[in-house]
Write a protein that holds these residues in place. Structure first.
Motif, PDB file in Angstrom:
ATOM      1  N   HIS A 150       0.838  -1.190   0.000  1.00 56.59           N
ATOM      2  CA  HIS A 150       0.000   0.000   0.000  1.00 56.59           C
ATOM      3  C   HIS A 150       0.876   1.245   0.000  1.00 56.59           C
ATOM      4  N   GLU A 151       1.930   1.202   0.804  1.00 61.98           N
ATOM      5  CA  GLU A 151       2.901   2.284   0.864  1.00 61.98           C
ATOM      6  C   GLU A 151       4.289   1.682   0.973  1.00 61.98           C
ATOM      7  N   LEU A 152       5.298   2.431   0.568  1.00 62.19           N
ATOM      8  CA  LEU A 152       6.658   1.913   0.573  1.00 62.19           C
ATOM      9  C   LEU A 152       7.210   1.755   1.980  1.00 62.19           C
ATOM     10  N   GLY A 153       6.957   2.738   2.849  1.00 55.91           N
ATOM     11  CA  GLY A 153       7.397   2.668   4.235  1.00 55.91           C
ATOM     12  C   GLY A 153       8.886   2.393   4.335  1.00 55.91           C
ATOM     13  N   PRO A 154       9.292   1.504   5.264  1.00 58.83           N
ATOM     14  CA  PRO A 154      10.721   1.233   5.472  1.00 58.83           C
ATOM     15  C   PRO A 154      11.376   0.496   4.313  1.00 58.83           C
ATOM     16  N   LEU A 155      10.587   0.033   3.357  1.00 56.72           N
ATOM     17  CA  LEU A 155      11.158  -0.674   2.207  1.00 56.72           C
ATOM     18  C   LEU A 155      11.586   0.283   1.095  1.00 56.72           C
ATOM     19  N   GLU A 156      11.270   1.552   1.237  1.00 58.32           N
ATOM     20  CA  GLU A 156      11.541   2.517   0.165  1.00 58.32           C
ATOM     21  C   GLU A 156      12.970   2.468  -0.363  1.00 58.32           C
ATOM     22  N   PRO A 157      14.021   2.393   0.507  1.00 57.59           N
ATOM     23  CA  PRO A 157      15.392   2.395  -0.028  1.00 57.59           C
ATOM     24  C   PRO A 157      15.711   1.184  -0.896  1.00 57.59           C
ATOM     25  N   LEU A 158      14.908   0.121  -0.789  1.00 58.65           N
ATOM     26  CA  LEU A 158      15.196  -1.109  -1.517  1.00 58.65           C
ATOM     27  C   LEU A 158      14.507  -1.179  -2.873  1.00 58.65           C
ATOM     28  N   ILE A 159      13.558  -0.283  -3.123  1.00 59.53           N
ATOM     29  CA  ILE A 159      12.726  -0.373  -4.316  1.00 59.53           C
ATOM     30  C   ILE A 159      13.433   0.250  -5.517  1.00 59.53           C
ATOM     31  N   ASP A 160      13.601  -0.537  -6.579  1.00 63.43           N
ATOM     32  CA  ASP A 160      14.211  -0.026  -7.809  1.00 63.43           C
ATOM     33  C   ASP A 160      13.183   0.686  -8.688  1.00 63.43           C
ATOM     34  N   ARG A 161      11.962   0.154  -8.693  1.00 61.73           N
ATOM     35  CA  ARG A 161      10.932   0.696  -9.575  1.00 61.73           C
ATOM     36  C   ARG A 161       9.561   0.439  -8.967  1.00 61.73           C
ATOM     37  N   ALA A 162       8.638   1.338  -9.241  1.00 67.82           N
ATOM     38  CA  ALA A 162       7.272   1.190  -8.736  1.00 67.82           C
ATOM     39  C   ALA A 162       6.298   1.169  -9.915  1.00 67.82           C
ATOM     40  N   VAL A 163       5.346   0.244  -9.840  1.00 73.15           N
ATOM     41  CA  VAL A 163       4.257   0.169 -10.805  1.00 73.15           C
ATOM     42  C   VAL A 163       2.970   0.430 -10.027  1.00 73.15           C
ATOM     43  N   VAL A 164       2.237   1.448 -10.418  1.00 71.58           N
ATOM     44  CA  VAL A 164       1.021   1.835  -9.707  1.00 71.58           C
ATOM     45  C   VAL A 164      -0.197   1.488 -10.554  1.00 71.58           C
ATOM     46  N   LEU A 165      -1.135   0.792  -9.934  1.00 70.07           N
ATOM     47  CA  LEU A 165      -2.384   0.424 -10.607  1.00 70.07           C
ATOM     48  C   LEU A 165      -3.522   1.321 -10.142  1.00 70.07           C
ATOM     49  N   ARG A 166      -4.416   1.582 -11.072  1.00 70.59           N
ATOM     50  CA  ARG A 166      -5.655   2.281 -10.753  1.00 70.59           C
ATOM     51  C   ARG A 166      -6.762   1.666 -11.591  1.00 70.59           C
ATOM     52  N   GLU A 167      -7.751   1.100 -10.916  1.00 72.18           N
ATOM     53  CA  GLU A 167      -8.901   0.483 -11.578  1.00 72.18           C
ATOM     54  C   GLU A 167      -8.462  -0.539 -12.627  1.00 72.18           C
ATOM     55  N   GLY A 168      -7.471  -1.341 -12.265  1.00 73.06           N
ATOM     56  CA  GLY A 168      -7.034  -2.417 -13.134  1.00 73.06           C
ATOM     57  C   GLY A 168      -6.124  -2.027 -14.267  1.00 73.06           C
ATOM     58  N   CYS A 169      -5.661  -0.774 -14.278  1.00 69.17           N
ATOM     59  CA  CYS A 169      -4.764  -0.288 -15.331  1.00 69.17           C
ATOM     60  C   CYS A 169      -3.496   0.277 -14.702  1.00 69.17           C
ATOM     61  N   VAL A 170      -2.392   0.208 -15.422  1.00 66.23           N
ATOM     62  CA  VAL A 170      -1.141   0.806 -14.966  1.00 66.23           C
ATOM     63  C   VAL A 170      -1.194   2.305 -15.227  1.00 66.23           C
ATOM     64  N   CYS A 171      -1.058   3.092 -14.161  1.00 62.02           N
ATOM     65  CA  CYS A 171      -1.059   4.548 -14.330  1.00 62.02           C
ATOM     66  C   CYS A 171       0.316   5.163 -14.057  1.00 62.02           C
ATOM     67  N   HIS A 172       1.262   4.336 -13.607  1.00 64.26           N
ATOM     68  CA  HIS A 172       2.632   4.821 -13.388  1.00 64.26           C
ATOM     69  C   HIS A 172       3.564   3.629 -13.405  1.00 64.26           C
ATOM     70  N   ASP A 173       4.694   3.767 -14.092  1.00 63.02           N
ATOM     71  CA  ASP A 173       5.722   2.737 -14.120  1.00 63.02           C
ATOM     72  C   ASP A 173       7.056   3.452 -14.205  1.00 63.02           C
ATOM     73  N   GLY A 174       7.756   3.513 -13.077  1.00 66.98           N
ATOM     74  CA  GLY A 174       9.011   4.243 -13.072  1.00 66.98           C
ATOM     75  C   GLY A 174       9.539   4.420 -11.663  1.00 66.98           C
ATOM     76  N   ALA A 175      10.158   5.557 -11.423  1.00 67.23           N
ATOM     77  CA  ALA A 175      10.749   5.824 -10.119  1.00 67.23           C
ATOM     78  C   ALA A 175       9.683   5.769  -9.032  1.00 67.23           C
ATOM     79  N   PRO A 176      10.018   5.215  -7.876  1.00 69.03           N
ATOM     80  CA  PRO A 176       9.044   5.167  -6.789  1.00 69.03           C
ATOM     81  C   PRO A 176       8.562   6.554  -6.417  1.00 69.03           C
ATOM     82  N   PRO A 177       7.254   6.708  -6.196  1.00 72.16           N
ATOM     83  CA  PRO A 177       6.736   8.019  -5.774  1.00 72.16           C
ATOM     84  C   PRO A 177       7.224   8.338  -4.371  1.00 72.16           C
ATOM     85  N   PRO A 178       7.254   9.617  -4.006  1.00 67.98           N
ATOM     86  CA  PRO A 178       7.694   9.994  -2.657  1.00 67.98           C
ATOM     87  C   PRO A 178       6.877   9.254  -1.604  1.00 67.98           C
TER      88      PRO A 178
END
Length: 263
Positions: free
Chosen positions: A206-234
């Motif tokens: 749901h949120e990156l939390g303490p795992l944020e430093p480990l994440i290379d890339r984030a894929v964000v879904l909205r209503e079954g579609c990809v709305c972001h694929d790239g750098a992790p959001p803040p």
């Protein structure tokens, strides 16, 4: 023999989902999802409840069939993929006991069982189990009954069960949900080790939390579609996710649903 010796830069991705569509109970949940996890990459799959996060990972491990699109694992079409020992899966938060009396070691050892070896485990299996338990800080509880553990400790055991396979790809569905801070810190340390070992990791969060430093890339879904694929959001909460809808229907049934129930 696996092809893990192939340089990550030239090897096919651990996961490639192309144009994935899926439905649950007659309701379309995924609408043309594209997802790639490269060798050695840690990818976070983010989104609100009902966005389809859990459905994506469940299609990858065969629990939900695709209605369209296709999957490749390590460059092999899904229908031809057989080497499931290369994939470790930690399902969405559930009790590790499942009503069956078992020790911590027995639960973790079940991750080493295959159709060819349903009952007998060898020395290498026992070593893998001990290594997995040690990785999540539960080796000293190996003989304890699983039902004697806290929720966070049971989650660690489920992670150890997946790690005991020594997978090249680790898929985890909401591993941080409902666990205490100590278990979150153990998870972060465990994932850091997997990253150092060059394993691919796909995390539903749901949120990156303490795992944020480990994440290379984030894929964000909205209503079954990809709305972001790239750098992790803040890491400033759900409100900062790309595509987040700032209308909050707190009075409806979705607000009271368990995390991921609609995914």
């Amino acid at each position: 023999m696996t092809d893990t010796a192939i340089p990550a830069s030239t090897a096919p991705p651990a996961v490639r989902l192309t144009g994935g569509t899926a439905a649950l109970g007659g309701r379309t949940v995924l609408r043309g999802v594209d997802l790639k996890v490269a060798r050695g990459e840690v990818v976070a799959l983010l989104g609100a409840n009902g966005s389809g996060k859990s459905t994506v990972v469940r299609t990858l491990v065969g629990l939900v069939p695709l209605t369209g699109g296709h999957i490749e694992l390590f460059g092999t079409p899904y229908a031809k993929f057989r080497d499931w020992s290369r994939v470790g899966y930690v399902p969405q938060r559930t009790t590790a006991a499942a009503g069956v009396p078992a020790s911590v070691r027995e639960v973790v050892a079940s991750g080493r069982l295959t159709r060819r070896r349903m009952f007998r485990l060898g020395g290498d299996d026992r070593t893998a189990v001990d290594e997995a338990l040690d990785a999540v800080g539960m080796l000293d509880r190996a003989r304890d009954g699983i039902d004697a553990l806290s929720g966070g400790q049971q989650q660690r055991v489920l992670i150890a069960r997946a790690l005991a396979r020594r997978p090249d790809l680790l898929i985890m569905d909401e591993p941080m949900a409902g666990v205490d801070l100590a278990s979150q810190e153990v998870l972060a340390e465990t994932l850091h080790h997997q990253q150092e070992e060059g394993r691919s990791v796909l995390l539903v969060l749901h949120e990156l939390g303490p795992l944020e430093p480990l994440i290379d890339r984030a894929v964000v879904l909205r209503e079954g579609c990809v709305c972001h694929d790239g750098a992790p959001p803040p890491a400033t909460g759900q409100h900062a996710l790309p595509g987040h809808d700032h209308v909050h229907p707190h009075a409806d049934d979705h607000h009271n649903a368990r995390p991921g129930l609609l995914s």
